[in-house]
Write a protein that holds these residues in place. Structure first.
Motif, mmCIF file in Angstrom:
data_model
loop_
_atom_site.group_PDB
_atom_site.id
_atom_site.type_symbol
_atom_site.label_atom_id
_atom_site.label_comp_id
_atom_site.label_asym_id
_atom_site.label_seq_id
_atom_site.Cartn_x
_atom_site.Cartn_y
_atom_site.Cartn_z
ATOM 1 N N ALA A 95 0.837 -1.203 0.000
ATOM 2 C CA ALA A 95 0.000 0.000 0.000
ATOM 3 C C ALA A 95 0.870 1.251 0.000
ATOM 4 C CB ALA A 95 -0.926 -0.004 1.220
ATOM 5 N N GLY A 96 1.975 1.209 0.746
ATOM 6 C CA GLY A 96 2.889 2.346 0.779
ATOM 7 C C GLY A 96 3.539 2.602 -0.570
ATOM 8 N N LEU A 97 3.936 1.536 -1.263
ATOM 9 C CA LEU A 97 4.532 1.691 -2.592
ATOM 10 C C LEU A 97 3.523 2.278 -3.581
ATOM 11 C CD1 LEU A 97 6.584 -1.623 -3.000
ATOM 12 C CD2 LEU A 97 7.501 0.699 -2.774
ATOM 13 N N LEU A 115 6.911 4.154 5.795
ATOM 14 C CA LEU A 115 5.866 3.999 6.807
ATOM 15 C C LEU A 115 5.176 2.640 6.678
ATOM 16 C CD1 LEU A 115 4.337 5.407 9.102
ATOM 17 C CD2 LEU A 115 2.735 6.279 7.383
ATOM 18 N N GLY A 116 4.924 2.215 5.444
ATOM 19 C CA GLY A 116 4.289 0.915 5.229
ATOM 20 C C GLY A 116 5.162 -0.229 5.718
ATOM 21 N N LEU A 117 6.470 -0.159 5.431
ATOM 22 C CA LEU A 117 7.392 -1.202 5.887
ATOM 23 C C LEU A 117 7.502 -1.193 7.407
ATOM 24 C CD1 LEU A 117 9.399 -3.406 5.096
ATOM 25 C CD2 LEU A 117 11.171 -1.641 4.939
ATOM 26 N N ALA A 118 7.547 -0.003 7.993
ATOM 27 C CA ALA A 118 7.627 0.094 9.452
ATOM 28 C C ALA A 118 6.378 -0.488 10.106
ATOM 29 C CB ALA A 118 7.807 1.556 9.861
ATOM 30 N N ALA A 119 5.201 -0.239 9.510
ATOM 31 C CA ALA A 119 3.954 -0.789 10.048
ATOM 32 C C ALA A 119 3.954 -2.310 9.957
ATOM 33 C CB ALA A 119 2.757 -0.208 9.296
ATOM 34 N N ALA A 120 4.476 -2.850 8.843
ATOM 35 C CA ALA A 120 4.560 -4.308 8.687
ATOM 36 C C ALA A 120 5.450 -4.911 9.763
ATOM 37 C CB ALA A 120 5.086 -4.656 7.294
ATOM 38 N N MET A 121 6.597 -4.284 10.008
ATOM 39 C CA MET A 121 7.512 -4.771 11.046
ATOM 40 C C MET A 121 6.876 -4.669 12.431
ATOM 41 S SD MET A 121 11.122 -3.109 9.852
ATOM 42 C CE MET A 121 11.947 -3.611 8.322
ATOM 43 N N LEU A 122 6.162 -3.562 12.672
ATOM 44 C CA LEU A 122 5.546 -3.348 13.974
ATOM 45 C C LEU A 122 4.509 -4.424 14.278
ATOM 46 C CD1 LEU A 122 5.075 -1.580 16.490
ATOM 47 C CD2 LEU A 122 3.412 -0.282 15.138
ATOM 48 N N PHE A 123 3.604 -4.680 13.328
ATOM 49 C CA PHE A 123 2.561 -5.678 13.559
ATOM 50 C C PHE A 123 3.140 -7.086 13.626
ATOM 51 C CE2 PHE A 123 -0.296 -2.295 11.994
ATOM 52 C CZ PHE A 123 -1.228 -2.341 13.008
ATOM 53 N N HIS A 124 4.161 -7.350 12.816
ATOM 54 C CA HIS A 124 4.835 -8.656 12.870
ATOM 55 C C HIS A 124 5.501 -8.839 14.232
ATOM 56 C CE1 HIS A 124 7.287 -11.756 10.336
ATOM 57 N NE2 HIS A 124 7.001 -12.225 11.545
#
Length: 258
Positions: A95-97, A115-124
């Protein structure tokens, strides 16, 4: 080991999946037409990673350590209950891309993927941390139940984002396709069908029983892409030859009706 599971694994795994999505984005940037497309392509890329990881876990952590019973139990947890976790995490990066491609703002272009990658890492990381901490203090069945509940709440959030992206595409169709009626690209009745999911479903059913009936799936997809490309043209100009894409899609739609 716990630190690796909670902190290092989410970072490395999301980077690995993110590189695969970035590769797809680099070579097929024109296919990232919307937030919905970005999430779908990222989710598909993540499914390949998840399948590979599951095979390794099922064999080494399931069968090798606990035999057939361990294999079956781990299969139920990783494949049946939590199979969509990896796609859900990575869909945020996709979604970020897509948001980056659809914007001229340099802050969005660079910030949205980060931001999208950071959100993915956070939820993971949240998933791994919750499972690890609860596993140390709560019995196994309760840990599983609580973790699955939180996981599926997260998946529901991503699904809501998908629905929002789908609604945005419908809005683009209602905004940009009425002009195509005036230009003779489509008819008023086709416009009504293209802009309604219910009408599309009914039209697809009718097309199954009427040879060469319109609107076919290809026709509907071409109309949707036309609306998306017109939105790109209006928002970011002729970046990526949007004007040429609009003209080509108009020709395709007219050809399908001749």
């Amino acid at each position: 080991e716990s630190t690796g599971i909670m902190l290092i694994a989410p970072f490395l795994e999301e980077i690995t999946k993110g590189l695969a999505v970035l590769l797809v984005f680099w070579f097929f940037k024109d296919e990232f037409d919307s937030i919905l497309d970005g999430m779908i392509y990222a989710g598909i890329a993540a499914l390949g990673f998840a399948a590979t990881e599951n095979v390794l876990y099922l064999y080494f952590k399931g069968y090798m350590e606990h035999g057939t019973a361990g294999l079956v139990g781990l299969f139920f947890v990783r494949v049946i209950l939590t199979a969509w976790l990896h796609p859900a995490f990575t869909a945020l990066f996709g979604a970020g891309l897509a948001a980056s491609r659809l914007s001229r703002n340099p802050w969005v272009k660079w910030g949205a993927p980060i931001l999208g990658l950071a959100a993915a890492m956070l939820f993971h990381g949240l998933h791994n941390t919750l499972a690890t901490i609860l596993g140390n203090y709560v019995d196994g069945l309760s840990t599983l139940a609580i973790t699955i509940l939180v996981d599926w709440l997260g998946i529901a959030m991503v699904f809501a984002l998908l629905l929002g992206a789908l609604a945005e595409e419908r809005a683009w169709m209602r905004r940009y396709l009425p002009e195509e009626v005036e230009l003779g690209t489509i008819t008023p009745d086709q416009l009504r069908i293209v802009c309604s999911l219910r009408a599309q479903f009914a039209a697809r059913l009718r097309a199954r029983f009427a040879r060469n009936a319109l609107p076919t799936r290809d026709f509907l997809e071409a109309c949707a892409h036309l609306a998306i490309k017109k939105h790109h043209l209006a928002r970011v100009g002729d970046e990526g030859r949007n004007a040429a894409s609009v003209a080509r899609l108009r020709d395709q739609i007219r050809a399908r009706q001749s």
